[in-house]
Design an enzyme around this catalytic site. Structure first.
Site, PDB file in Angstrom:
ATOM      1  N   TYR A   1      73.250  68.567  13.309  1.00  0.00           N
ATOM      2  CA  TYR A   1      73.139  67.116  13.168  1.00  0.00           C
ATOM      3  C   TYR A   1      71.689  66.729  12.838  1.00  0.00           C
ATOM      4  O   TYR A   1      71.020  66.012  13.578  1.00  0.00           O
ATOM      5  CB  TYR A   1      73.611  66.400  14.440  1.00  0.00           C
ATOM      6  CG  TYR A   1      75.064  66.667  14.773  1.00  0.00           C
ATOM      7  CD1 TYR A   1      76.083  65.966  14.129  1.00  0.00           C
ATOM      8  CD2 TYR A   1      75.415  67.613  15.727  1.00  0.00           C
ATOM      9  CE1 TYR A   1      77.414  66.203  14.430  1.00  0.00           C
ATOM     10  CE2 TYR A   1      76.740  67.867  16.027  1.00  0.00           C
ATOM     11  CZ  TYR A   1      77.739  67.156  15.378  1.00  0.00           C
ATOM     12  OH  TYR A   1      79.057  67.399  15.676  1.00  0.00           O
TER      13      TYR A   1
ATOM     14  N   THR B   1      75.228  67.237  21.720  1.00  0.00           N
ATOM     15  CA  THR B   1      74.768  68.601  21.998  1.00  0.00           C
ATOM     16  C   THR B   1      74.736  68.829  23.506  1.00  0.00           C
ATOM     17  O   THR B   1      74.311  67.950  24.257  1.00  0.00           O
ATOM     18  CB  THR B   1      73.360  68.845  21.418  1.00  0.00           C
ATOM     19  OG1 THR B   1      73.378  68.543  20.012  1.00  0.00           O
ATOM     20  CG2 THR B   1      72.936  70.286  21.603  1.00  0.00           C
TER      21      THR B   1
ATOM     22  N   ASP C   1      77.928  56.476  27.843  1.00  0.00           N
ATOM     23  CA  ASP C   1      78.228  57.604  26.947  1.00  0.00           C
ATOM     24  C   ASP C   1      79.595  58.167  27.312  1.00  0.00           C
ATOM     25  O   ASP C   1      80.350  57.556  28.079  1.00  0.00           O
ATOM     26  CB  ASP C   1      77.128  58.666  27.050  1.00  0.00           C
ATOM     27  CG  ASP C   1      77.123  59.369  28.405  1.00  0.00           C
ATOM     28  OD1 ASP C   1      77.753  58.855  29.367  1.00  0.00           O
ATOM     29  OD2 ASP C   1      76.505  60.443  28.505  1.00  0.00           O
TER      30      ASP C   1
ATOM     31  N   GLU D   1      66.767  62.466  24.436  1.00  0.00           N
ATOM     32  CA  GLU D   1      67.977  61.682  24.188  1.00  0.00           C
ATOM     33  C   GLU D   1      68.495  61.896  22.765  1.00  0.00           C
ATOM     34  O   GLU D   1      69.694  61.945  22.534  1.00  0.00           O
ATOM     35  CB  GLU D   1      67.719  60.194  24.449  1.00  0.00           C
ATOM     36  CG  GLU D   1      67.536  59.843  25.917  1.00  0.00           C
ATOM     37  CD  GLU D   1      68.776  60.110  26.763  1.00  0.00           C
ATOM     38  OE1 GLU D   1      69.891  60.210  26.205  1.00  0.00           O
ATOM     39  OE2 GLU D   1      68.630  60.232  27.996  1.00  0.00           O
TER      40      GLU D   1
ATOM     41  N   TYR E   1      73.801  53.519  23.441  1.00  0.00           N
ATOM     42  CA  TYR E   1      73.602  54.376  24.608  1.00  0.00           C
ATOM     43  C   TYR E   1      72.151  54.859  24.706  1.00  0.00           C
ATOM     44  O   TYR E   1      71.517  54.757  25.762  1.00  0.00           O
ATOM     45  CB  TYR E   1      74.539  55.588  24.571  1.00  0.00           C
ATOM     46  CG  TYR E   1      74.116  56.632  25.577  1.00  0.00           C
ATOM     47  CD1 TYR E   1      74.362  56.452  26.924  1.00  0.00           C
ATOM     48  CD2 TYR E   1      73.404  57.764  25.179  1.00  0.00           C
ATOM     49  CE1 TYR E   1      73.921  57.375  27.863  1.00  0.00           C
ATOM     50  CE2 TYR E   1      72.954  58.691  26.103  1.00  0.00           C
ATOM     51  CZ  TYR E   1      73.234  58.491  27.448  1.00  0.00           C
ATOM     52  OH  TYR E   1      72.776  59.392  28.382  1.00  0.00           O
TER      53      TYR E   1
END
Length: 349
Positions: free
Chosen positions: A78, A39, A133, A33, A115
């Site tokens: 990220y 991504t 999401d 997750e 989420y």
């Protein structure tokens, strides 16, 4: 209930076969997750398998050095996700806590948003809570005919209230995954496959021919342009000069080379002046590589210069944050993607 039943039946026949769906291990699902945030699934699979192989448990991850965690994340982008994941593991270990099982407990940790917390709580611990999401927002805005801006927190909260009334109480994790897959496989942003949709007979947008008008997504894009001039510096023993990025900026925690940054494109003469101004060294600079790198709200124009140092600068106080590593150790450090591409171009990794 009819909606939920149709969605789950469709999922059981058509779901994507993904490695993290072969386990109920909360840690493994947590890793997936975190990686799936911003991504694509196709990008994530290889990274997920390599990460789990290197750090098969929360304990192993907690014991790892940040450098090694970021190295396994290298190229995925990220990087704050990797640091938050690492921090989560260390905090559980230090506090001697077990893996949190409730949504409200999960979202207390940095990096676990609404989420992600809902996805883990529902999939691993069967908590009845909708995971909203981008895919879910698209599916439900089309299905219910909701024209509110899906980037708004108010809209997402509204979806949570609505979906909490139709979620499957016995299989909340399956329901949430079914919505994810419906949005990824059929109810796609472009060219949705509406004729194959299991709930097409009750979909507002199909009935009213508004599929291509929804969802409403108001995005304000402020693109920042930055110019990076990297200095690739080797000493006489072919050791390479690098630095760990520590400021609150992109790539924090990763490594890079001595850097000159500018708000505008500089000439070679201006670059040399900037090098002297920042590092107090005279260098003979040759451009060896250039790349344009796009981030979410930034565009980086990057040039790499091969620098032959004309004076001893290792004792220079301005280089205190830098250190030299043997060229054959370069592959042990995590670098941002532009530097990875440079090193591959130079056949160093």
């Amino acid at each position: 209930m009819d909606f939920s039943k149709k969605i789950i039946n469709w999922y059981k026949k058509n779901h994507r076969k993904l490695p993290w769906r072969e386990t109920k291990n909360p840690y493994h699902i947590l890793v997936s997750e975190f990686m799936l945030q911003q991504t694509r699934v196709s990008q994530t699979i290889k990274y997920y398998l390599n990460f789990i192989k290197k750090f098969p448990s929360l304990e192993k991850l907690a014991q790892a050095e940040e450098k090694d965690v970021l190295k396994k994340w290298e190229g995925l982008g990220y990087y704050s996700r990797a640091k938050y994941l690492h921090s989560f593991a260390k905090k559980l270990k230090n506090d001697k806590n077990s893996f949190p099982k409730k949504y409200q407990e999960l979202i207390k940790y940095k990096g676990i948003g609404l989420y992600t917390g809902a996805a883990i709580a529902s999939i691993c611990f069967h908590e009845v809570i909708p995971a909203i999401d981008g895919n879910a927002c698209r599916v439900f805005s089309r299905y219910f005919g909701i024209y509110n801006d899906i980037t708004s927190t108010t809209t997402k909260n509204m979806f949570r209230i609505i979906v909490s009334k139709i979620i499957d109480f016995k299989q909340p994790g399956i329901f949430n995954q079914a919505i994810m897959d419906l949005g990824s496989i059929l109810c796609t942003p472009k060219n949705p496959k509406c004729l194959l949709c299991p709930v097409k007979d009750s979909c507002f947008s199909i009935k009213n021919e508004t599929v291509h008008k929804l969802p409403v997504k108001k995005i304000k894009k402020f693109i920042k342009h930055r110019f990076f001039y990297y200095l690739f510096i080797c000493d006489r023993n072919h050791n390479i000069c690098i630095n760990k990025r520590s400021t609150k900026d992109i790539w924090k925690g990763l490594y890079d080379f001595p850097l000159i940054e500018s708000k505008k494109n500089l000439s070679i003469h201006e670059i040399k002046d900037k090098i002297w101004e920042k590092f107090r060294v005279v260098v003979s600079s040759t451009l060896i590589y250039k790349i344009k790198h796009k981030l979410t709200h930034q565009i980086l124009s990057i040039l790499f210069f091969n620098c032959e140092v004309l004076q001893d600068f290792k004792k220079n106080i301005l280089f205190n944050n830098f250190f030299f590593i043997p060229h054959n150790k370069i592959g042990e450090f995590p670098f941002p993607r532009p530097i990875i591409l440079f090193l591959k171009h130079e056949k160093m990794i």
